[in-house]
Design a protein around this motif. Structure first.
Motif, PDB file in Angstrom:
ATOM      1  N   GLY A  28      18.659  -3.028 -42.813  1.00 27.58           N
ATOM      2  CA  GLY A  28      19.887  -3.389 -43.081  1.00 27.58           C
ATOM      3  C   GLY A  28      20.707  -2.266 -42.746  1.00 27.58           C
ATOM      4  O   GLY A  28      22.143  -2.415 -42.397  1.00 27.58           O
ATOM      5  N   SER A  29      20.372  -1.143 -43.035  1.00 28.51           N
ATOM      6  CA  SER A  29      21.135   0.004 -42.614  1.00 28.51           C
ATOM      7  C   SER A  29      21.386   0.266 -41.100  1.00 28.51           C
ATOM      8  O   SER A  29      22.710   0.680 -40.717  1.00 28.51           O
ATOM      9  CB  SER A  29      20.587   1.502 -43.287  1.00 28.51           C
ATOM     10  N   THR A  30      20.328  -0.101 -40.553  1.00 27.87           N
ATOM     11  CA  THR A  30      20.587  -0.104 -38.871  1.00 27.87           C
ATOM     12  C   THR A  30      21.639  -1.097 -38.451  1.00 27.87           C
ATOM     13  O   THR A  30      22.538  -0.698 -37.595  1.00 27.87           O
ATOM     14  CB  THR A  30      19.161  -0.047 -38.204  1.00 27.87           C
ATOM     15  N   VAL A  31      21.516  -2.229 -38.938  1.00 26.75           N
ATOM     16  CA  VAL A  31      22.443  -3.339 -38.581  1.00 26.75           C
ATOM     17  C   VAL A  31      23.737  -2.852 -39.012  1.00 26.75           C
ATOM     18  O   VAL A  31      24.672  -3.162 -37.935  1.00 26.75           O
ATOM     19  CB  VAL A  31      21.785  -4.540 -39.290  1.00 26.75           C
ATOM     20  N   THR A  32      24.041  -2.565 -40.095  1.00 27.70           N
ATOM     21  CA  THR A  32      25.272  -2.120 -40.493  1.00 27.70           C
ATOM     22  C   THR A  32      25.846  -0.972 -39.822  1.00 27.70           C
ATOM     23  O   THR A  32      26.862  -1.117 -38.741  1.00 27.70           O
ATOM     24  CB  THR A  32      25.318  -1.584 -41.949  1.00 27.70           C
ATOM     25  N   MET A  33      24.999   0.022 -39.352  1.00 30.67           N
ATOM     26  CA  MET A  33      25.451   1.028 -38.199  1.00 30.67           C
ATOM     27  C   MET A  33      25.821   0.719 -36.879  1.00 30.67           C
ATOM     28  O   MET A  33      26.802   0.772 -36.481  1.00 30.67           O
ATOM     29  CB  MET A  33      24.547   2.095 -38.302  1.00 30.67           C
ATOM     30  N   VAL A  34      24.904  -0.258 -36.567  1.00 25.87           N
ATOM     31  CA  VAL A  34      25.132  -0.692 -35.101  1.00 25.87           C
ATOM     32  C   VAL A  34      26.644  -1.686 -35.035  1.00 25.87           C
ATOM     33  O   VAL A  34      27.344  -1.424 -33.991  1.00 25.87           O
ATOM     34  CB  VAL A  34      24.062  -1.656 -34.566  1.00 25.87           C
ATOM     35  N   LEU A  63      18.428   0.521 -28.105  1.00 26.29           N
ATOM     36  CA  LEU A  63      17.322   1.872 -28.467  1.00 26.29           C
ATOM     37  C   LEU A  63      17.514   1.971 -29.796  1.00 26.29           C
ATOM     38  O   LEU A  63      16.430   2.398 -30.579  1.00 26.29           O
ATOM     39  CB  LEU A  63      18.025   2.913 -27.472  1.00 26.29           C
ATOM     40  N   VAL A  64      18.773   1.854 -30.509  1.00 29.83           N
ATOM     41  CA  VAL A  64      18.681   2.234 -31.864  1.00 29.83           C
ATOM     42  C   VAL A  64      18.080   1.249 -32.832  1.00 29.83           C
ATOM     43  O   VAL A  64      17.322   1.430 -33.471  1.00 29.83           O
ATOM     44  CB  VAL A  64      20.329   2.301 -32.301  1.00 29.83           C
ATOM     45  N   MET A  65      18.181  -0.025 -32.424  1.00 28.30           N
ATOM     46  CA  MET A  65      17.361  -1.026 -32.889  1.00 28.30           C
ATOM     47  C   MET A  65      15.733  -0.860 -32.754  1.00 28.30           C
ATOM     48  O   MET A  65      15.295  -1.075 -33.798  1.00 28.30           O
ATOM     49  CB  MET A  65      17.867  -2.369 -32.596  1.00 28.30           C
ATOM     50  N   LEU A  66      15.431  -0.456 -31.700  1.00 31.84           N
ATOM     51  CA  LEU A  66      13.898  -0.232 -31.355  1.00 31.84           C
ATOM     52  C   LEU A  66      13.667   0.892 -32.295  1.00 31.84           C
ATOM     53  O   LEU A  66      12.506   0.928 -32.906  1.00 31.84           O
ATOM     54  CB  LEU A  66      13.835   0.267 -30.107  1.00 31.84           C
ATOM     55  N   MET A  67      14.574   2.101 -32.323  1.00 30.80           N
ATOM     56  CA  MET A  67      13.869   3.195 -33.429  1.00 30.80           C
ATOM     57  C   MET A  67      13.745   2.656 -34.827  1.00 30.80           C
ATOM     58  O   MET A  67      13.036   3.238 -35.448  1.00 30.80           O
ATOM     59  CB  MET A  67      15.078   4.288 -33.385  1.00 30.80           C
ATOM     60  N   SER A  68      14.791   1.837 -35.179  1.00 30.91           N
ATOM     61  CA  SER A  68      14.428   1.192 -36.636  1.00 30.91           C
ATOM     62  C   SER A  68      13.239   0.590 -36.725  1.00 30.91           C
ATOM     63  O   SER A  68      12.380   0.463 -37.743  1.00 30.91           O
ATOM     64  CB  SER A  68      15.920   0.209 -36.822  1.00 30.91           C
ATOM     65  N   THR A 133      17.598  -9.594 -33.165  1.00 30.06           N
ATOM     66  CA  THR A 133      18.132 -10.354 -32.351  1.00 30.06           C
ATOM     67  C   THR A 133      19.677 -11.002 -32.469  1.00 30.06           C
ATOM     68  O   THR A 133      20.364 -11.238 -31.686  1.00 30.06           O
ATOM     69  CB  THR A 133      17.138 -11.737 -32.110  1.00 30.06           C
ATOM     70  N   SER A 134      19.825 -11.455 -33.725  1.00 33.60           N
ATOM     71  CA  SER A 134      21.177 -11.823 -34.082  1.00 33.60           C
ATOM     72  C   SER A 134      22.226 -10.807 -34.042  1.00 33.60           C
ATOM     73  O   SER A 134      23.266 -11.051 -33.323  1.00 33.60           O
ATOM     74  CB  SER A 134      21.080 -12.188 -35.617  1.00 33.60           C
ATOM     75  N   ILE A 135      21.834  -9.546 -33.914  1.00 38.63           N
ATOM     76  CA  ILE A 135      22.747  -8.444 -33.709  1.00 38.63           C
ATOM     77  C   ILE A 135      23.063  -8.284 -32.368  1.00 38.63           C
ATOM     78  O   ILE A 135      24.350  -7.985 -31.829  1.00 38.63           O
ATOM     79  CB  ILE A 135      22.353  -7.105 -34.410  1.00 38.63           C
ATOM     80  N   MET A 136      22.074  -8.363 -31.580  1.00 39.35           N
ATOM     81  CA  MET A 136      22.048  -8.263 -29.995  1.00 39.35           C
ATOM     82  C   MET A 136      22.819  -9.448 -29.410  1.00 39.35           C
ATOM     83  O   MET A 136      23.656  -9.318 -28.521  1.00 39.35           O
ATOM     84  CB  MET A 136      20.677  -8.192 -29.437  1.00 39.35           C
ATOM     85  N   TYR A 137      22.750 -10.652 -30.276  1.00 37.06           N
ATOM     86  CA  TYR A 137      23.396 -11.820 -29.632  1.00 37.06           C
ATOM     87  C   TYR A 137      25.148 -11.493 -29.942  1.00 37.06           C
ATOM     88  O   TYR A 137      25.895 -11.740 -29.075  1.00 37.06           O
ATOM     89  CB  TYR A 137      23.091 -12.949 -30.414  1.00 37.06           C
ATOM     90  N   ALA A 138      25.270 -10.848 -31.065  1.00 38.57           N
ATOM     91  CA  ALA A 138      26.682 -10.579 -31.565  1.00 38.57           C
ATOM     92  C   ALA A 138      27.287  -9.555 -30.655  1.00 38.57           C
ATOM     93  O   ALA A 138      28.502  -9.757 -30.235  1.00 38.57           O
ATOM     94  CB  ALA A 138      26.869 -10.020 -32.756  1.00 38.57           C
ATOM     95  N   LEU A 139      26.563  -8.518 -30.294  1.00 40.69           N
ATOM     96  CA  LEU A 139      27.270  -7.613 -29.404  1.00 40.69           C
ATOM     97  C   LEU A 139      27.258  -8.028 -28.008  1.00 40.69           C
ATOM     98  O   LEU A 139      28.241  -7.567 -27.302  1.00 40.69           O
ATOM     99  CB  LEU A 139      26.211  -6.269 -29.260  1.00 40.69           C
ATOM    100  N   SER A 140      26.204  -8.844 -27.608  1.00 40.79           N
ATOM    101  CA  SER A 140      26.382  -9.642 -26.040  1.00 40.79           C
ATOM    102  C   SER A 140      27.679 -10.412 -26.178  1.00 40.79           C
ATOM    103  O   SER A 140      28.195 -10.457 -24.996  1.00 40.79           O
ATOM    104  CB  SER A 140      25.191 -10.264 -25.752  1.00 40.79           C
ATOM    105  N   GLN A 141      28.089 -11.181 -27.231  1.00 42.60           N
ATOM    106  CA  GLN A 141      29.010 -11.977 -27.166  1.00 42.60           C
ATOM    107  C   GLN A 141      30.599 -10.988 -26.942  1.00 42.60           C
ATOM    108  O   GLN A 141      31.414 -11.455 -26.270  1.00 42.60           O
ATOM    109  CB  GLN A 141      29.340 -12.714 -28.556  1.00 42.60           C
ATOM    110  N   GLN A 142      30.612  -9.857 -27.538  1.00 43.08           N
ATOM    111  CA  GLN A 142      31.572  -8.950 -27.232  1.00 43.08           C
ATOM    112  C   GLN A 142      31.598  -8.521 -25.763  1.00 43.08           C
ATOM    113  O   GLN A 142      32.535  -8.217 -25.229  1.00 43.08           O
ATOM    114  CB  GLN A 142      31.459  -7.696 -28.058  1.00 43.08           C
ATOM    115  N   LEU A 143      30.232  -7.983 -25.104  1.00 48.60           N
ATOM    116  CA  LEU A 143      29.890  -7.606 -23.864  1.00 48.60           C
ATOM    117  C   LEU A 143      30.649  -8.528 -22.730  1.00 48.60           C
ATOM    118  O   LEU A 143      31.399  -8.114 -21.859  1.00 48.60           O
ATOM    119  CB  LEU A 143      28.419  -7.092 -23.787  1.00 48.60           C
TER     120      LEU A 143
END
Length: 148
Positions: A28-34, A63-68, A133-143
């Motif tokens: 959760g902390s990582t998701v919030t930061m990302v 990579l940040v998510m991987l570290m998490s 996965t949901s976070i990467m999807y949200a970021l890819s929507q921006q990308l």
């Protein structure tokens, strides 16, 4: 006598719930930061037509998510090692990684009394990977918003 009393036992439930809650707090902390740092930056870079930079930032978020996830595997290994469930930290990390990712090697198994922890580890990984996965999807929507 059936083995149920060995599988569903108080210590395994307590250790499993504590590790799951700690891991999901890390997630959760990582998701919030990302989402706070990376999403806005990717959106801004795309709107400025800095697509290469936006892609680099996107991969940095991965990579940040991987570290998490690696940290969560390590947390699980500590929950196996310090109570004495496993005697070898290296084997504890391998078991935690194998189980958290739901790969599950046959040679990796805990004693019957502690096998509920393997199920809890796998559930932790499923939750965390779905969240990532949901976070990467949200970021890819921006990308890819401006690239249509």
């Amino acid at each position: 006598m059936d083995g149920t009393h060995n599988i569903i036992n108080g210590p395994a439930v307590v250790i499993g719930c504590a590790a799951l809650l700690l891991c999901l707090s890390v997630q959760g902390s990582t998701v919030t930061m990302v989402m706070t740092v990376f999403k806005g930056k990717v959106r801004a870079m795309v709107s400025e037509k800095r697509n290469l930079a936006a892609h680099v930032f996107f991969f940095a978020a991965i990579l940040v998510m991987l570290m998490s996830h690696l940290l969560q595997i390590y947390i699980w290994s500590l929950f196996l090692y310090f109570p004495g469930i496993m005697q070898d930290i290296h084997k504890a990390v391998l078991l935690a990684g194998s189980t958290y990712t739901t790969v599950g090697f046959d040679s990796d198994t805990l004693p019957l009394r502690w096998q509920l922890l393997e199920v809890t580890m796998a559930v932790t990984g499923l939750f965390a990977f779905a969240w990532s996965t949901s976070i990467m999807y949200a970021l890819s929507q921006q990308l890819y918003r401006a690239e249509d």
